[in-house]
Motif scaffolding. Structure first.
Motif, PDB file in Angstrom:
ATOM      1  N   ASP A  61      49.621  10.457  31.674  1.00 39.10           N
ATOM      2  CA  ASP A  61      49.669  11.253  32.851  1.00 39.10           C
ATOM      3  C   ASP A  61      49.101  10.571  33.848  1.00 39.10           C
ATOM      4  O   ASP A  61      49.421  10.722  35.352  1.00 39.10           O
ATOM      5  CB  ASP A  61      49.284  12.683  32.767  1.00 39.10           C
ATOM      6  CG  ASP A  61      50.500  13.575  31.880  1.00 39.10           C
ATOM      7  OD1 ASP A  61      50.110  14.476  31.294  1.00 39.10           O
ATOM      8  OD2 ASP A  61      51.518  13.052  31.725  1.00 39.10           O
ATOM      9  N   SER A  62      47.882  10.239  33.876  1.00 38.05           N
ATOM     10  CA  SER A  62      46.919   9.708  34.791  1.00 38.05           C
ATOM     11  C   SER A  62      47.483   8.377  35.591  1.00 38.05           C
ATOM     12  O   SER A  62      46.777   8.067  36.465  1.00 38.05           O
ATOM     13  CB  SER A  62      45.441   9.124  34.065  1.00 38.05           C
ATOM     14  OG  SER A  62      45.808   8.397  33.116  1.00 38.05           O
ATOM     15  N   GLU A  87      38.259   4.835  38.432  1.00 36.71           N
ATOM     16  CA  GLU A  87      38.477   5.460  36.865  1.00 36.71           C
ATOM     17  C   GLU A  87      39.467   4.507  36.097  1.00 36.71           C
ATOM     18  O   GLU A  87      39.657   4.901  34.938  1.00 36.71           O
ATOM     19  CB  GLU A  87      38.981   7.085  36.806  1.00 36.71           C
ATOM     20  CG  GLU A  87      40.005   7.342  37.823  1.00 36.71           C
ATOM     21  CD  GLU A  87      39.468   7.687  39.276  1.00 36.71           C
ATOM     22  OE1 GLU A  87      38.511   7.205  39.618  1.00 36.71           O
ATOM     23  OE2 GLU A  87      40.242   8.809  39.640  1.00 36.71           O
ATOM     24  N   ASP A  88      40.193   3.742  36.937  1.00 34.62           N
ATOM     25  CA  ASP A  88      41.122   2.669  35.927  1.00 34.62           C
ATOM     26  C   ASP A  88      40.344   1.583  35.279  1.00 34.62           C
ATOM     27  O   ASP A  88      40.726   0.849  34.512  1.00 34.62           O
ATOM     28  CB  ASP A  88      42.196   2.254  36.709  1.00 34.62           C
ATOM     29  CG  ASP A  88      43.222   3.258  37.228  1.00 34.62           C
ATOM     30  OD1 ASP A  88      43.491   3.567  38.549  1.00 34.62           O
ATOM     31  OD2 ASP A  88      43.678   4.148  36.562  1.00 34.62           O
TER      32      ASP A  88
END
Length: 114
Positions: A61-62, A87-88
């Motif tokens: 989902d992210s 955040e990746d």
């Protein structure tokens, strides 16, 4: 046995793009699916995207709407990553499912930072 070699990781600013590649060699017949996982420091390894031999895809989902997984033949898989976020940041691992067994690449570091 299947050997996997990844490339394309690196350092990119937030909002930027990277394209990861994974080339499979060895016994590559009857590969069921190819995909990408990632592991950030102190966290578990999570699925990012998967593509089956029939071309069906699935995404975490992210990353939906930002990442695209594709294959150009039976032995090469890509991950196009757009609109990257801090955040990746993680080590990205190529994964192949074949004959009921899974195979992993060595991993490639992706760092998203200004």
């Amino acid at each position: 046995q299947v050997q996997l070699v990844e490339s394309g990781g690196g350092l990119v600013q937030p909002g930027g793009s990277l394209r990861l590649s994974c080339a499979a060699s060895g016994n590559i017949f009857n590969i069921n699916a190819m995909g990408w996982y990632r592991q950030a420091p102190g966290k578990q390894r999570d699925l990012v995207a998967l593509i089956t031999s029939g071309g069906s895809t699935s995404y975490a989902d992210s990353v939906k709407g930002r990442f695209t997984i594709s294959r150009n033949n039976a032995k090469t898989v890509y991950l196009q990553m757009n609109s990257l976020k801090p955040e990746d940041t993680a080590v990205y691992y190529c994964y192949v499912l074949r004959g009921g067994g899974g195979y992993w690449g060595q991993g490639t570091q992706v760092t998203v930072s200004s």
